[in-house]
Design a protein around this motif. Structure first.
Motif, PDB file in Angstrom:
ATOM      1  N   ARG A   1      10.153   3.893  -3.323  1.00  0.00           N
ATOM      2  CA  ARG A   1      10.563   3.879  -1.923  1.00  0.00           C
ATOM      3  C   ARG A   1      11.481   2.707  -1.871  1.00  0.00           C
ATOM      4  NH1 ARG A   1       5.904   5.525   0.879  1.00  0.00           N
ATOM      5  NH2 ARG A   1       5.640   7.821   0.685  1.00  0.00           N
TER       6      ARG A   1
ATOM      7  N   ARG B   1      10.975  -3.116   6.151  1.00  0.00           N
ATOM      8  CA  ARG B   1      10.758  -1.827   6.945  1.00  0.00           C
ATOM      9  C   ARG B   1       9.748  -2.385   8.004  1.00  0.00           C
ATOM     10  NH1 ARG B   1       8.364   3.530   6.243  1.00  0.00           N
ATOM     11  NH2 ARG B   1       7.244   2.801   4.583  1.00  0.00           N
TER      12      ARG B   1
ATOM     13  N   GLU C   1       2.486   1.437   7.807  1.00  0.00           N
ATOM     14  CA  GLU C   1       2.083   2.799   7.912  1.00  0.00           C
ATOM     15  C   GLU C   1       1.329   3.484   6.958  1.00  0.00           C
ATOM     16  OE1 GLU C   1       5.920   4.933   8.216  1.00  0.00           O
ATOM     17  OE2 GLU C   1       4.731   6.645   9.425  1.00  0.00           O
ATOM     18  N   ASP C   2       1.404   3.173   5.711  1.00  0.00           N
ATOM     19  CA  ASP C   2       0.863   3.754   4.772  1.00  0.00           C
ATOM     20  C   ASP C   2      -0.694   3.339   4.786  1.00  0.00           C
ATOM     21  OD1 ASP C   2       2.871   5.400   3.899  1.00  0.00           O
ATOM     22  OD2 ASP C   2       3.622   4.153   2.094  1.00  0.00           O
TER      23      ASP C   2
ATOM     24  N   THR D   1      -2.444   4.916   7.540  1.00  0.00           N
ATOM     25  CA  THR D   1      -2.524   6.509   7.786  1.00  0.00           C
ATOM     26  C   THR D   1      -3.017   7.139   6.579  1.00  0.00           C
ATOM     27  OG1 THR D   1      -0.333   6.674   7.059  1.00  0.00           O
ATOM     28  CG2 THR D   1      -0.595   6.569   9.470  1.00  0.00           C
ATOM     29  N   TYR D   2      -3.219   6.475   5.351  1.00  0.00           N
ATOM     30  CA  TYR D   2      -3.714   7.213   4.155  1.00  0.00           C
ATOM     31  C   TYR D   2      -5.056   6.380   3.770  1.00  0.00           C
ATOM     32  CZ  TYR D   2      -3.173   9.362  -0.483  1.00  0.00           C
ATOM     33  OH  TYR D   2      -3.511   9.838  -1.446  1.00  0.00           O
TER      34      TYR D   2
ATOM     35  N   ASN E   1      -9.630   6.854   3.304  1.00  0.00           N
ATOM     36  CA  ASN E   1     -10.588   7.432   2.874  1.00  0.00           C
ATOM     37  C   ASN E   1     -11.638   6.940   3.936  1.00  0.00           C
ATOM     38  OD1 ASN E   1     -10.372   9.380   1.095  1.00  0.00           O
ATOM     39  ND2 ASN E   1     -10.283   7.881  -0.590  1.00  0.00           N
TER      40      ASN E   1
ATOM     41  N   TYR F   1     -14.572   8.680   5.774  1.00  0.00           N
ATOM     42  CA  TYR F   1     -15.299  10.208   6.029  1.00  0.00           C
ATOM     43  C   TYR F   1     -15.800  10.298   7.196  1.00  0.00           C
ATOM     44  CZ  TYR F   1     -14.341  11.973   1.076  1.00  0.00           C
ATOM     45  OH  TYR F   1     -13.963  12.468   0.009  1.00  0.00           O
TER      46      TYR F   1
ATOM     47  N   THR G   1     -12.407  13.983   6.408  1.00  0.00           N
ATOM     48  CA  THR G   1     -12.275  13.692   4.730  1.00  0.00           C
ATOM     49  C   THR G   1     -11.001  13.885   4.299  1.00  0.00           C
ATOM     50  OG1 THR G   1     -12.795  16.239   4.579  1.00  0.00           O
ATOM     51  CG2 THR G   1     -14.731  14.692   4.106  1.00  0.00           C
TER      52      THR G   1
ATOM     53  N   GLU H   1      -9.999   7.334  -6.887  1.00  0.00           N
ATOM     54  CA  GLU H   1      -9.111   8.558  -7.029  1.00  0.00           C
ATOM     55  C   GLU H   1      -7.756   8.178  -7.692  1.00  0.00           C
ATOM     56  OE1 GLU H   1      -8.578   9.613  -3.148  1.00  0.00           O
ATOM     57  OE2 GLU H   1     -10.458  10.059  -2.704  1.00  0.00           O
TER      58      GLU H   1
ATOM     59  N   TRP I   1      -5.185   5.998  -6.946  1.00  0.00           N
ATOM     60  CA  TRP I   1      -3.990   5.591  -6.405  1.00  0.00           C
ATOM     61  C   TRP I   1      -4.070   4.035  -5.904  1.00  0.00           C
ATOM     62  CZ3 TRP I   1      -5.312   4.219  -1.594  1.00  0.00           C
ATOM     63  CH2 TRP I   1      -6.232   4.676  -0.796  1.00  0.00           C
TER      64      TRP I   1
ATOM     65  N   ARG J   1      -1.332   5.476  -9.239  1.00  0.00           N
ATOM     66  CA  ARG J   1      -0.174   5.697  -8.511  1.00  0.00           C
ATOM     67  C   ARG J   1      -0.136   4.506  -7.319  1.00  0.00           C
ATOM     68  NH1 ARG J   1       0.567  10.703  -8.623  1.00  0.00           N
ATOM     69  NH2 ARG J   1       2.153  10.575  -9.987  1.00  0.00           N
TER      70      ARG J   1
ATOM     71  N   ILE K   1       0.988   3.679  -4.067  1.00  0.00           N
ATOM     72  CA  ILE K   1       1.579   4.407  -2.815  1.00  0.00           C
ATOM     73  C   ILE K   1       2.669   3.770  -2.489  1.00  0.00           C
ATOM     74  CG2 ILE K   1       1.126   4.894  -0.369  1.00  0.00           C
ATOM     75  CD1 ILE K   1      -0.869   6.160  -2.163  1.00  0.00           C
TER      76      ILE K   1
END
Lengths: 225, 339
Positions: B23, B29, B96-97, B100-101, B103, B105, B109, B162, B164, B306, B308
């Motif tokens: 990206r 941004r 934003e990431d 909005t991303y 965990n 719970y 989930t 996980e 990321w 990975r 993000i």
């Protein structure tokens, strides 16, 4: 018009001319959307698949595989219930779609997620039970997909029916793979477990009934599953 | 149509080439959060200029490579910059990431569910209880709890179990300051943290995905480590609800789930506290949960991650890149057994 008259009409419906288009859209549409969304996210930062598009797309293809499998298995009960015998030919389309989405799910995982890290692929395929189970589901679908042509059906005859009973193993493996892969949220795999239990249970119940009918009265119809 | 054109963002010359599989840099941004007025927002470009960024990253790397002294010295050096344990190619993940991303719970989930379901959550008034093996226990209104502690902006690498990762500009206070104020007794060995339990406000708690309330724990020396933060904000503003408002733990060398959110209780104990994920799956999640590329999760490899916003995976670093500062805490321990 009474309900029963309406029901008679519904059951009498013949295959509409646009039906094949609907089926093809249902089969190709979601896959094309996922692929387009990934390209758009990677090249133009659109976030259609969220913050982690590679993971999200992988999960969506997996879910779609399960859904096409459910669709393929739902055809026979639906056909009987609605009396739409013309539905039967879509069973193969949905079965093949399940295989293609399963293959795409695997390729996505190997090429885009693992990025062809062969060492990790080897470890995953030998050590991680849920991946072994998922891969087994794909392997079971392979001969079914390869023998889905008219020629193969004609050539294998009764053996084709036997071979294609393997179809019933695939959802068991697929949902197990899904269930084992989640961290704690088993809601979705649980839901599909119930759905497949109903679809397979219905078959078991019908087979039993047909068998007992067969034993006392008439010869069973061929290829009723 | 390119939506970025409306944001007055520079167009990227390399658009359409392989380079853009990664990206565009997030530095340029501006964020566009939905529930904040534009006047509330420190725009990312102002918050973080490229020059300043490179300076901080360089300083950090220099401090780690060059000094090699105790954690305190290195950290003192770093305190002048704002990046901690960052690698030269680490860039802050976009607002934003980061928002909005998630965990979390308690709010669902799915990764996007917390941002959606925590929208109406009221994080004030808020009370934090500090108790257990301390000389000065107490129930604090959040404002009093934070009073007197130095609020700092720190950019940390964040690695989820996980596989990321992100780079997050936190704002917060050192947990050590809070603990010192409470004066732990000699018997205190561990710190236990508890999230708010309120199913009416946290809809995720209505289903038994985990044992509620979420609980986490640290050894006292981990808790006292100068890298360990109680975060109150991100990107220079108050923590969004989905990130654990109003108060969350940040332990950058451990997997993200150790970063317990919406904390209502901090208790010092003499025995190892039970932790949510360890109770849920003890063979998969231990007590320590240190980022370690050589110890796989039973179901996936931890060797790579990975980031993000990026496509090509990067290697995961021992202790998430904070080995120089924290490895000594675990000297002589079998990290394969104490995962």
């Amino acid at each position: 018009m009474t309900w029963s008259a309406a029901w008679v009409r519904v059951r009498a419906l013949s295959r509409p001319r646009w039906w094949p288009w609907l089926v093809w859209c249902a089969v190709l549409g979601p896959g094309l959307l996922v692929a387009a969304a990934l390209l758009s996210d990677l090249l133009r930062d659109t976030r259609w698949l969220g913050a982690n598009p590679v993971k999200e797309g992988e999960l969506r293809l997996g879910t779609l595989t399960i859904q096409y499998l459910a669709a393929a298995l739902a055809i026979t009960p639906l056909r009987r219930w609605l009396g739409w015998n013309w539905l039967q030919r879509d069973r193969r389309t949905f079965g093949l779609a399940a295989f293609c989405y399963g293959l795409a799910h695997f390729l996505w995982y190997a090429l885009l997620d693992l990025q062809l890290d062969l060492a990790q692929l080897g470890t995953d395929l030998s050590k991680r039970t849920y991946i072994v189970v998922g891969f087994a589901a794909l392997l079971v679908m392979l001969p079914l997909a390869l023998t889905s042509t008219r020629a193969a059906i004609a050539r294998l005859k009764a053996r084709w029916v036997k071979l294609h009973r393997l179809t019933y193993v695939v959802p068991v493996l697929g949902v197990t793979h899904w269930w084992m892969s989640v961290k704690a949220d088993v809601g979705q795999p649980a839901l599909y477990s119930v759905l497949f239990a109903v679809l397979l249970g219905w078959r078991w119940w019908h087979a039993r009934r047909d068998n007992s009918l067969h034993a006392t009265t008439t010869p069973a119809r061929a290829g009723s599953h | 149509m390119d939506p970025s054109a409306h944001r007055g963002e520079p167009q990227h010359a390399a658009a359409g080439t392989l380079v853009t599989l990664i990206r565009p840099p997030q530095l340029i941004r501006p964020p566009a959060p939905r529930d904040l007025r534009s006047s509330d927002i420190t725009a990312e470009p102002l918050y973080w200029t490229r020059r300043e960024w490179l300076a901080a990253a360089g300083l950090t790397v220099g401090a780690i490579a060059g000094l090699g002294g105790g954690p305190k010295t290195a950290l003192a050096q770093q305190a002048r910059g704002r990046g901690y344990g960052l690698q030269p190619d680490d860039k802050p993940t976009s607002w934003e990431d980061v928002t909005t991303y998630n965990n979390f719970y308690e709010f669902g989930t799915g990764k996007d569910e917390p941002a959606e379901n925590a929208r109406g959550f009221k994080a004030r008034p808020w009370t934090v209880k500090v108790d257990g093996l301390v000389k000065k226990p107490g129930d604090y209104a959040l404002e009093d709890f934070l009073k007197g502690a130095r609020v700092e902006d720190r950019i940390y690498r964040h690695r989820c179990v996980e596989a990321w990762s992100m780079v997050v500009p936190w704002r917060g206070i050192m947990l050590a300051d809070v603990l010192k104020r409470a004066e732990p007794t000699a018997g205190a060995k561990y710190v236990e943290f508890t999230t708010l339990y309120d199913p009416a406000r946290m809809p995720g708690q209505r289903s038994a995905v985990l044992r509620w309330p979420y609980g986490e724990g640290l050894r006292l020396d981990e808790a006292m480590h100068p890298l360990t933060l109680l975060a109150t904000g991100v990107y220079g503003r108050d923590l969004p609800n989905q990130n654990g408002a109003p108060l969350r733990l940040v332990v950058p060398w451990k997997y993200g789930f150790k970063g317990i959110k919406s904390i209502v209780r901090i208790r010092l104990t003499d025995r190892q506290p039970a932790t949510a994920w360890n109770e849920s799956a003890p063979d998969e999640y231990g007590f320590y949960c240190n980022v370690n590329p050589t110890v796989d999760h039973p179901r996936w490899s931890q060797a790579k991650e990975r980031r993000i916003g990026e496509f090509v995976r990067r290697p995961t670093l021992m202790f998430n890149g904070y080995a120089d500062q924290v490895a000594s805490l675990y000297a002589g321990m079998d990290l394969r057994r104490n995962y």
